[in-house]
Design a protein around this motif. Sequence first.
Motif, mmCIF file in Angstrom:
data_model
loop_
_atom_site.group_PDB
_atom_site.id
_atom_site.type_symbol
_atom_site.label_atom_id
_atom_site.label_comp_id
_atom_site.label_asym_id
_atom_site.label_seq_id
_atom_site.Cartn_x
_atom_site.Cartn_y
_atom_site.Cartn_z
ATOM 1 N N VAL A 53 -6.129 -3.020 -0.965
ATOM 2 C CA VAL A 53 -4.863 -3.547 -1.491
ATOM 3 C C VAL A 53 -4.912 -3.503 -3.011
ATOM 4 N N ARG A 54 -3.870 -2.890 -3.625
ATOM 5 C CA ARG A 54 -3.845 -2.836 -5.086
ATOM 6 C C ARG A 54 -2.852 -3.882 -5.591
ATOM 7 N N THR A 55 -3.258 -4.595 -6.648
ATOM 8 C CA THR A 55 -2.374 -5.603 -7.241
ATOM 9 C C THR A 55 -1.830 -5.120 -8.589
ATOM 10 N N ALA A 56 -0.841 -5.850 -9.115
ATOM 11 C CA ALA A 56 -0.114 -5.411 -10.311
ATOM 12 C C ALA A 56 -1.018 -5.209 -11.526
ATOM 13 N N ASP A 57 -2.181 -5.881 -11.549
ATOM 14 C CA ASP A 57 -3.102 -5.700 -12.682
ATOM 15 C C ASP A 57 -3.916 -4.412 -12.553
ATOM 16 N N GLY A 58 -3.632 -3.626 -11.497
ATOM 17 C CA GLY A 58 -4.309 -2.347 -11.320
ATOM 18 C C GLY A 58 -5.587 -2.438 -10.497
ATOM 19 N N VAL A 59 -6.016 -3.659 -10.187
ATOM 20 C CA VAL A 59 -7.266 -3.825 -9.427
ATOM 21 C C VAL A 59 -7.042 -3.400 -7.968
ATOM 22 N N GLU A 60 -7.996 -2.632 -7.456
ATOM 23 C CA GLU A 60 -7.954 -2.266 -6.043
ATOM 24 C C GLU A 60 -8.955 -3.137 -5.293
ATOM 25 N N HIS A 61 -8.481 -3.910 -4.340
ATOM 26 C CA HIS A 61 -9.344 -4.814 -3.575
ATOM 27 C C HIS A 61 -9.758 -4.072 -2.305
ATOM 28 N N ASP A 62 -10.989 -3.545 -2.293
ATOM 29 C CA ASP A 62 -11.457 -2.774 -1.136
ATOM 30 C C ASP A 62 -11.750 -3.717 0.033
ATOM 31 N N VAL A 63 -11.241 -3.374 1.209
ATOM 32 C CA VAL A 63 -11.482 -4.211 2.394
ATOM 33 C C VAL A 63 -11.673 -3.341 3.630
ATOM 34 N N ASP A 64 -12.257 -3.961 4.669
ATOM 35 C CA ASP A 64 -12.418 -3.268 5.956
ATOM 36 C C ASP A 64 -11.216 -3.518 6.860
ATOM 37 N N ALA A 65 -10.574 -4.666 6.674
ATOM 38 C CA ALA A 65 -9.462 -5.019 7.574
ATOM 39 C C ALA A 65 -8.381 -5.763 6.803
ATOM 40 N N ILE A 66 -7.148 -5.537 7.239
ATOM 41 C CA ILE A 66 -6.019 -6.300 6.678
ATOM 42 C C ILE A 66 -5.350 -7.052 7.823
ATOM 43 N N ILE A 67 -5.174 -8.364 7.617
ATOM 44 C CA ILE A 67 -4.434 -9.154 8.608
ATOM 45 C C ILE A 67 -3.112 -9.561 7.968
ATOM 46 N N TYR A 68 -2.019 -9.115 8.563
ATOM 47 C CA TYR A 68 -0.693 -9.459 8.055
ATOM 48 C C TYR A 68 -0.256 -10.793 8.663
ATOM 49 N N ALA A 69 -0.191 -11.824 7.826
ATOM 50 C CA ALA A 69 0.312 -13.129 8.298
ATOM 51 C C ALA A 69 1.678 -13.324 7.657
ATOM 52 N N THR A 70 2.503 -12.291 7.828
ATOM 53 C CA THR A 70 3.743 -12.192 7.054
ATOM 54 C C THR A 70 4.985 -12.634 7.836
ATOM 55 N N GLY A 71 4.786 -13.327 8.938
ATOM 56 C CA GLY A 71 5.912 -13.969 9.597
ATOM 57 C C GLY A 71 6.724 -13.060 10.510
ATOM 58 N N PHE A 72 7.978 -13.451 10.702
ATOM 59 C CA PHE A 72 8.785 -12.868 11.772
ATOM 60 C C PHE A 72 10.175 -12.479 11.253
ATOM 61 N N ALA A 73 10.825 -11.582 12.019
ATOM 62 C CA ALA A 73 12.204 -11.201 11.686
ATOM 63 C C ALA A 73 13.110 -12.326 12.194
ATOM 64 N N THR A 74 13.218 -13.367 11.393
ATOM 65 C CA THR A 74 13.836 -14.612 11.885
ATOM 66 C C THR A 74 15.358 -14.575 11.920
ATOM 67 N N THR A 75 15.972 -13.767 11.054
ATOM 68 C CA THR A 75 17.435 -13.872 10.940
ATOM 69 C C THR A 75 18.166 -12.775 11.721
#
Length: 485
Positions: free
Chosen positions: A321-343
């Motif tokens: 995952v890359r953030t606005a400061d340009g840093v790339e956060h290397d990971v093995d897994a991403i868990i999306y806890a980004t909710g639901f299509a509620t509307t």
Amino acid sequence: MPAAETPSVLIVGTGFGGIGMAIELKRAGLGNIVVLEKGDDIGGVWRENTYPGAGCDIPSPYYSFSFEQNPLWPMRFSLRADIQAYLKGAADKYGVTPHIRFNTEVTTAAFDEDRRLWRVETSTGAVYEARVFIPAVGQLSRPALPSIAGRDSFAGHAFHSAQWDHDYDLTGKRVAVIGTGASAIQFVPQIQPAVGRLTLFQRSAPYIAPKPDQVYRRWQHTLYRKVPQAQLTERAFFWGLCEFATVGLKGNPAITKIVDWLALAMRAKQIKDPALRAKLTPDYPAGCKRVLFASNYYPALARPNVHVETGSITEITPAGVRTADGVEHDVDAIIYATGFATTEFLGPMKVHGLSGRDLRDAWSTGARAYLGMTVPDFPNMFLMYGPNTNLGCGSIIYMLERQARYIRQAVQRLGTGLSYVDVRQEVADRFDEEVQRRLARSVWSRCGSWYRDASGRIATNWPGLVSEYHRRTKTVDMADYWVTR
Ligand code: NAP
């Protein structure tokens, strides 16, 4: 006077809404019911959300059917398996289970004006017809993945919290969690001890208050069994507490300030590092997003293998995952806890009413329904947990029971010779104006959240106390409806 008949009813979904509705009809002797369920088991969100630590943040004596108290809840804030078992037990006890057709997803529902029936097509090819159509598919049934550039390019393993991959072993892995809502705060403390490194991407800090959980002791189970009033008193206490909190959410900052203090005190006690504490301090009014309850979340974040990242995500790369400061956060897994299509409410289902009117067109400027249940031009269709029936504090089951009671009355009226009922446009419009006017004064209008659709309209929440909803839905007023005989 035409002979009394039992109208056929088709319910979609076996969460608390669908099962509660079917029980209400069965108890009234209206047994001509079919319940369609896309999954292979009963449970709604409690079947789907199997992430570690999944549970309810409303106390079980309140988060249960009023007519079916369970004296044997293991804990005050029960975990998902116990809640699902309770719901399945209620479906069995009230004879609903044999009415369910599993693995059957509704694709299209259309009102046949000539025959005055709903015709429902399903994923299995089977077609069902019924006079009354009751979608009870909830607001939180479709996981939402964020539209972040490069999402599909990630070379590691990725999944959504509501589609937890139990076959993937997180032990020792570098894990990114995106999102800090009600789901994340429950599973982060569970996975933190096992993972190698956890990077938690927080877009906005949630308000978190202590969770007054308790494992019920044997003497309490005995007391609740022998003196049901004792458990009903606990239920009434939490009902009253949420009514009080809702007075605040409706637009009384003096009351929501209490949440502010509770959250502040907990941060001060559990997070010693001032920099981390600053990151975890919300920058919007308390209650605007759902207030969360957890006593084990902050301690997990304070562990050395956790990093809370507040820089905004610009990209997902093959490595992480890359953030606005340009840093790339290397990971093995991403868990999306980004909710639901509620509307989106009925979501991918296509629904057509009078003259073939498409529900998506009717809702082109936002989902809305009279008392959260009926939509003009969609006769004999009743929604459970529809638009503007969600709560900032309180038990959704309380609301669902009120909806079931109202809809059962309408079904009974249909059994006395009425052909269909269709809510009057002016009644629905007046109701919607009132709801939106009141919501504009509420705390929910003061930040972005899953309560609001893309246009900013608050499409999910009820603007008042649950006692008001109880009063306004107690009796179906036929003057609100066009009635066809
Ligand atoms: P949620 O509350 O909608 O949280 C989603 C999280 O993902 C938020 O922190 C959000 O940040 C973040 N997010 C979304 N898109 C993002 C993006 N593009 N980049 C970075 N972050 C992003 O979802 P949830 O936690 O699954 O909970 C949803 C609802 O389910 C709850 O509010 C509750 O009603 C229900 N639930 C209940 C319980 C319970 O105990 N009763 C448990 C779990 C879930 P922002 O806040 O900045 O938008």
